[in-house]
Design an enzyme around this catalytic site. Structure first.
Site, PDB file in Angstrom:
ATOM      1  N   ASN A 102      39.896  60.789  53.875  1.00 46.04           N
ATOM      2  CA  ASN A 102      40.937  61.180  52.778  1.00 46.04           C
ATOM      3  C   ASN A 102      40.516  61.385  51.570  1.00 46.04           C
ATOM      4  OD1 ASN A 102      42.566  61.045  55.054  1.00 46.04           O
ATOM      5  ND2 ASN A 102      43.619  59.138  54.472  1.00 46.04           N
ATOM      6  N   HIS A 119      34.533  61.961  52.490  1.00 44.64           N
ATOM      7  CA  HIS A 119      34.816  63.512  52.164  1.00 44.64           C
ATOM      8  C   HIS A 119      35.061  63.531  50.787  1.00 44.64           C
ATOM      9  CE1 HIS A 119      36.283  64.584  56.687  1.00 44.64           C
ATOM     10  NE2 HIS A 119      34.754  64.482  56.383  1.00 44.64           N
ATOM     11  N   THR A 189      43.812  59.748  62.563  1.00 42.28           N
ATOM     12  CA  THR A 189      42.927  60.637  62.583  1.00 42.28           C
ATOM     13  C   THR A 189      43.057  61.577  63.909  1.00 42.28           C
ATOM     14  OG1 THR A 189      40.749  61.356  62.188  1.00 42.28           O
ATOM     15  CG2 THR A 189      40.988  59.351  63.227  1.00 42.28           C
ATOM     16  N   SER A 190      42.753  63.086  63.771  1.00 43.64           N
ATOM     17  CA  SER A 190      42.826  63.815  65.230  1.00 43.64           C
ATOM     18  C   SER A 190      41.396  63.613  65.736  1.00 43.64           C
ATOM     19  CB  SER A 190      43.156  64.816  64.751  1.00 43.64           C
ATOM     20  OG  SER A 190      42.247  65.850  63.984  1.00 43.64           O
ATOM     21  N   ALA A 232      51.892  55.073  61.270  1.00 40.98           N
ATOM     22  CA  ALA A 232      51.161  54.016  60.759  1.00 40.98           C
ATOM     23  C   ALA A 232      51.904  53.118  59.937  1.00 40.98           C
ATOM     24  CB  ALA A 232      49.964  54.569  59.908  1.00 40.98           C
TER      25      ALA A 232
HETATM   26  P1  OAD Z   1      44.297  65.945  60.828  1.00 37.84           P
HETATM   27  O1  OAD Z   1      45.312  66.587  60.485  1.00 37.84           O
HETATM   28  O2  OAD Z   1      43.232  66.631  61.872  1.00 37.84           O
HETATM   29  O3  OAD Z   1      44.937  64.545  62.145  1.00 37.84           O
HETATM   30  C1  OAD Z   1      45.824  63.912  61.441  1.00 37.84           C
HETATM   31  C2  OAD Z   1      46.310  62.805  62.533  1.00 37.84           C
HETATM   32  O4  OAD Z   1      47.125  62.013  62.071  1.00 37.84           O
HETATM   33  C3  OAD Z   1      46.942  63.648  63.744  1.00 37.84           C
HETATM   34  O5  OAD Z   1      46.150  62.908  64.995  1.00 37.84           O
HETATM   35  C4  OAD Z   1      48.394  63.177  63.769  1.00 37.84           C
HETATM   36  O6  OAD Z   1      48.873  62.635  65.120  1.00 37.84           O
HETATM   37  C5  OAD Z   1      48.302  61.590  63.042  1.00 37.84           C
HETATM   38  N1  OAD Z   1      49.321  61.295  62.251  1.00 37.84           N
HETATM   39  C6  OAD Z   1      50.469  62.068  61.947  1.00 37.84           C
HETATM   40  N2  OAD Z   1      51.445  61.302  61.181  1.00 37.84           N
HETATM   41  C7  OAD Z   1      50.876  60.153  61.560  1.00 37.84           C
HETATM   42  C8  OAD Z   1      51.571  58.699  60.939  1.00 37.84           C
HETATM   43  N3  OAD Z   1      52.814  58.710  60.263  1.00 37.84           N
HETATM   44  N4  OAD Z   1      50.890  57.744  61.360  1.00 37.84           N
HETATM   45  C9  OAD Z   1      49.446  57.699  61.895  1.00 37.84           C
HETATM   46  N5  OAD Z   1      49.061  58.863  62.116  1.00 37.84           N
HETATM   47  C10 OAD Z   1      49.687  60.069  62.017  1.00 37.84           C
HETATM   48  O7  OAD Z   1      43.476  65.088  59.918  1.00 37.84           O
HETATM   49  P2  OAD Z   1      42.130  64.319  59.988  1.00 37.84           P
HETATM   50  O8  OAD Z   1      41.908  63.756  61.200  1.00 37.84           O
HETATM   51  O9  OAD Z   1      42.176  63.348  58.804  1.00 37.84           O
HETATM   52  O10 OAD Z   1      37.997  67.316  56.153  1.00 37.84           O
HETATM   53  O11 OAD Z   1      41.328  65.320  59.481  1.00 37.84           O
HETATM   54  C11 OAD Z   1      39.986  65.058  59.604  1.00 37.84           C
HETATM   55  C12 OAD Z   1      39.247  66.233  58.374  1.00 37.84           C
HETATM   56  O12 OAD Z   1      39.562  67.386  58.643  1.00 37.84           O
HETATM   57  C13 OAD Z   1      39.852  65.857  57.165  1.00 37.84           C
HETATM   58  O13 OAD Z   1      39.296  64.761  56.281  1.00 37.84           O
HETATM   59  C14 OAD Z   1      39.546  67.314  56.432  1.00 37.84           C
HETATM   60  C15 OAD Z   1      40.180  68.204  57.592  1.00 37.84           C
HETATM   61  O14 OAD Z   1      39.844  69.433  57.621  1.00 37.84           O
HETATM   62  C16 OAD Z   1      37.607  67.970  55.079  1.00 37.84           C
HETATM   63  O15 OAD Z   1      38.560  68.139  54.195  1.00 37.84           O
HETATM   64  C17 OAD Z   1      36.142  68.012  55.119  1.00 37.84           C
END
Ligand code: OAD
Length: 250
Positions: A102, A119, A189-190, A232
């Site tokens: 994040n 990042h 994280t997804s 979370a």
């Molecule tokens: P994503 O938007 O891909 O995934 C977010 C995840 O959070 C999903 O798996 C949701 O199910 C989960 N989620 C949603 N609400 C939640 C909650 N209340 N508690 C826990 N989990 C929850 O985001 P990231 O995995 O962070 O990169 O994406 C990775 C990277 O891709 C980011 O850092 C960014 C993006 O493009 C860059 O900017 C380089």
């Protein structure tokens, strides 16, 4: 309260070398849209279209306007209970590291200090000419595009974009820590960007127990020993309530 697995609570109580890996989901309950969930669009643009060096080369103003909007959303947001539990873990475990994807700065605002922002961070700009870093606390930005305070060159957000490489110093630091980690907690994280799964896999290869906290199954499932399918902001305080009461005896 949810009944959590005994081995998970046991690991949370007995581990001393602990890593937390976070993604956008931990900030969702603070009102920051995730990248791939609802609200992830800005003026019809997807993040993947704007967070690239090509997009910035084509239209730096558009990319800065998007960051200006995101910075405004993040400035209004407050750390939630999950960020606060992660900060409390840092004081509880003798060896602790938070690795976050994040860029919103909410972990630091919750008190986390042992943190690697792989990042980058929205609150700094980096000059494309001389590399100087300028802190940019004001929202909205005073001028777009942002120019370097030192050499007046064009500055860019100090974040890692799609198609760019990670800072090898930060990745090395994370890998060194994960080589002797007892426990890894992956939150929100997804795994669509593969780094969190790769890092958790390295730790698991060295014997770590891996917990995944996410309301939705994700790619992290391939490496997790326990999947806590909850938000979370609900799961972390509930889990931590069960763990920290035993901490006084440590
Ligand atoms: P994503 O938007 O891909 O995934 C977010 C995840 O959070 C999903 O798996 C949701 O199910 C989960 N989620 C949603 N609400 C939640 C909650 N209340 N508690 C826990 N989990 C929850 O985001 P990231 O995995 O962070 O990169 O994406 C990775 C990277 O891709 C980011 O850092 C960014 C993006 O493009 C860059 O900017 C380089």
């Amino acid at each position: 309260m949810e009944a959590y697995r005994e081995d998970t609570i046991g690991r949370l109580r007995s581990s001393s070398h602990v890593a937390v890996i976070t993604g956008a989901g931990i900030s969702q309950e603070s009102g920051i849209p995730t990248f791939r969930g609802p609200g992830g669009l800005w003026r019809e643009h997807r993040a993947e279209e704007l967070a690239t060096p090509e997009a910035f080369a084509r239209d730096p103003n558009l990319v800065w306007q998007w960051y200006d909007w995101r910075r405004g959303v993040c400035a209004k947001a407050r750390p939630n209970p999950a960020h606060r539990v992660v900060a409390a873990m840092e004081g509880f475990y003798p060896d602790f590291l938070l690795i976050t994807q994040n860029v919103d700065g909410l972990h630091r605002r919750a008190g986390s200090e042992k943190i690697i922002e792989i990042h980058g961070n929205l609150w700094f700009a980096r000059c494309t000419r001389c590399g100087n870093l300028d802190e940019l606390p004001a929202t909205p930005l005073e001028a777009i595009p942002v120019m370097c305070a030192q050499c007046s060159g064009l500055s860019r957000p100090n974040v890692v974009w799609f198609g760019e490489t990670y800072d090898p110093v930060l990745i090395d630091e994370a890998l060194r820590f994960l080589a002797s980690t007892d426990l890894v907690i992956v939150i929100g994280t997804s795994g669509m960007v593969p780094i969190p799964v790769q890092l958790a896999t390295v730790a698991k290869g060295h014997g770590a127990f891996v917990i995944d906290v996410n309301p939705t199954p994700s790619a992290v499932g391939s490496v997790a020993d326990d999947f806590i399918q909850e938000k979370a902001g609900e799961a972390l305080p509930a889990l931590w309530g069960q763990v920290s009461s035993a901490g006084e005896a440590r």
